[in-house]
Design an enzyme around this catalytic site. Structure first.
Site, short mmCIF file in Angstrom:
data_model
loop_
_atom_site.label_atom_id
_atom_site.label_comp_id
_atom_site.label_asym_id
_atom_site.label_seq_id
_atom_site.Cartn_x
_atom_site.Cartn_y
_atom_site.Cartn_z
N ARG A 175 0.79 -1.02 0.16
CA ARG A 175 0.25 0.16 0.16
C ARG A 175 0.96 1.27 0.16
O ARG A 175 1.70 1.29 0.80
CB ARG A 175 -0.52 0.21 1.17
CG ARG A 175 -1.61 0.84 1.70
CD ARG A 175 -2.90 1.44 2.57
NE ARG A 175 -1.98 0.80 3.62
CZ ARG A 175 -1.62 1.07 4.73
NH1 ARG A 175 -0.83 2.32 4.58
NH2 ARG A 175 -0.63 0.71 6.11
N HIS B 55 -2.75 4.15 5.64
CA HIS B 55 -4.53 3.13 4.95
C HIS B 55 -4.86 4.41 4.99
O HIS B 55 -6.27 4.22 4.37
CB HIS B 55 -4.16 3.37 6.63
CG HIS B 55 -5.32 2.27 6.97
ND1 HIS B 55 -5.33 1.04 6.89
CD2 HIS B 55 -6.64 2.19 8.02
CE1 HIS B 55 -6.92 -0.04 6.84
NE2 HIS B 55 -7.05 1.42 7.78
N TYR C 254 4.90 4.75 10.59
CA TYR C 254 5.88 2.96 11.20
C TYR C 254 6.65 2.25 10.07
O TYR C 254 6.25 1.16 9.88
CB TYR C 254 4.13 2.24 11.93
CG TYR C 254 3.04 2.64 10.66
CD1 TYR C 254 3.23 2.19 9.30
CD2 TYR C 254 1.68 3.64 10.98
CE1 TYR C 254 2.04 2.14 8.86
CE2 TYR C 254 0.33 3.84 9.90
CZ TYR C 254 0.88 3.00 8.98
OH TYR C 254 0.12 3.30 8.01
#
Length: 387
Positions: A279, A283, A292
């Protein structure tokens, strides 16, 4: 004189017991993801099980991937402009989104997650209808029965059970319909995933479970989801044949999905696929992915871009040239412009609809809230009339 027959000594080889066949072997995925193109778009030898799809199908796949990416970019922009409440981008996963749709027939069913907006527009669903749910409406925007597409699913993995049930029902009625359930890597940790796969295996429901392993469940890395060598191995315990594929290799994705759909349609039961992809965006627009994952990781995956990979391959095959690339880009821009124009029109909404379909019988608290809103609207209308 009686002669005793000589005792024939068994050779060490003949004394060995025959090794029984490994019942798990037909279920096991390849030890490495199936790949038909390297990251530069150069073709690799095709495994016997996965012949290369027709070049015409790959040209159509390229077209849909380019249009799908432009849709995704436009939807992300609409979120920043306040036209959408939220948008989960699938940029970087174009091969998975489009390949799944191309492997199906129109009368097959799709069970999407919240990240499959690109797959739905690739299936021909009006993009405004696709984005209606993400705009904050109380329905999904399109007719699931007419489009053979379930509403986009936000709860993790619940669509796995729904897909198994529908597929079993279709088979029970003698139809050769296939259901394809999209699922993320994090959702394989949910109970509904395991219940759905187990049910489908026991009753030989014609389902393809398509796991897009994009390496993160929001901020949780894959290493915190499983200790298995691959998510594809999760099918083995349920007696489901499985495969893993390079999810950024469009040719391999379409080849593996085509075989999985054929397997399910022929009455052999479910099939599980894990696509290794990434991705590229956060998100959702509410997520800060820099907390992260680092930029070097993102850049490394940018070099594996599925759109560029397929374009390079098709150019080398003589199936695509500058004029073809320009035509697809122009189509994608027109698609985005039309979406932008229609999404910028302010929708007509009734605030009182907030209280519909909440409970079969409204609670006292809901009635009180409804009357407060009704009074506010009436006061605002009176104030407007006095001006």
């Amino acid at each position: 004189m009686t002669t005793t027959p000589a005792v024939r000594r068994a050779s060490p080889r003949s004394r060995r017991k025959a090794t029984p066949p490994d019942p798990a072997k037909p279920l096991l995925p390849a030890t490495e993801p199936v790949r038909l193109l390297d990251p530069t778009g150069t073709p690799l030898p095709a495994p016997a099980d996965y012949p290369e799809p027709p070049v015409e199908a790959l040209v159509e796949m390229y077209r849909r991937m380019v249009v799908g990416r432009r849709f995704d970019v436009q939807a992300t922009a609409l979120t920043k402009q306040g036209r959408l409440a939220v948008y989960p981008s699938s940029r970087g996963q174009e091969a998975c989104q489009v390949g799944a749709v191309l492997a199906l027939r129109e009368d097959d069913w799709v069970f999407p997650t919240y990240r499959e907006s690109m797959a739905l527009v690739s299936r021909g669903i009006d993009p405004v209808e696709v984005l209606t749910l993400l705009r904050g409406d109380w329905h999904c925007g399109y007719d699931p029965a007419a489009r053979r597409t379930a509403p986009q699913c936000t709860p993790l993995a619940t669509q796995c059970v729904h897909a198994a049930g529908l597929a079993y029902g279709e088979a029970y009625q003698g139809r050769d319909t296939v259901a394809l359930a999209f699922i993320g890597d994090g959702a394989t940790s949910e109970g509904d995933f395991h219940e759905g796969v187990n049910f489908a295996a026991v009753f030989k429901a014609p389902v393809v479970y398509f796991v897009q392993n994009n390496k993160y469940a929001i901020s949780v890395p894959l290493s915190r989801q499983t200790a298995a060598p691959s998510l594809a191995y999760k099918g083995v315990g349920y007696g489901v044949p499985s495969e893993q594929v390079d999810g950024n290799d469009p040719v391999a994705v379409l080849a593996v999905l085509t075989r999985a759909v054929q397997h399910a349609r022929s009455g052999k039961g479910p099939f599980l696929i894990e696509a290794h992809t990434y991705r590229m965006e956060p998100h959702t627009n509410a997520d800060d992915a820099t907390r992260y994952r680092d930029g070097a990781e993102v850049e490394a995956w940018r070099d594996r871009d599925p759109v560029a990979r397929l374009e390079t391959y098709l150019r080398a095959r003589g199936a695509l040239d500058d004029a073809g690339v320009a035509a697809v880009a122009e189509e994608a821009e027109a698609y985005a412009a039309d979406l932008r124009t229609r999404m910028n029109a302010q929708p007509t909404v009734d605030p009182m609809s907030l209280f519909e379909h909440v409970y079969a019988e409204p609670t006292p608290q809901l009635v009180e809230q409804r009357e407060l809103v009704r009074a506010e609207l009436a006061a605002a209308q009176d104030e407007e009339g006095e001006r």
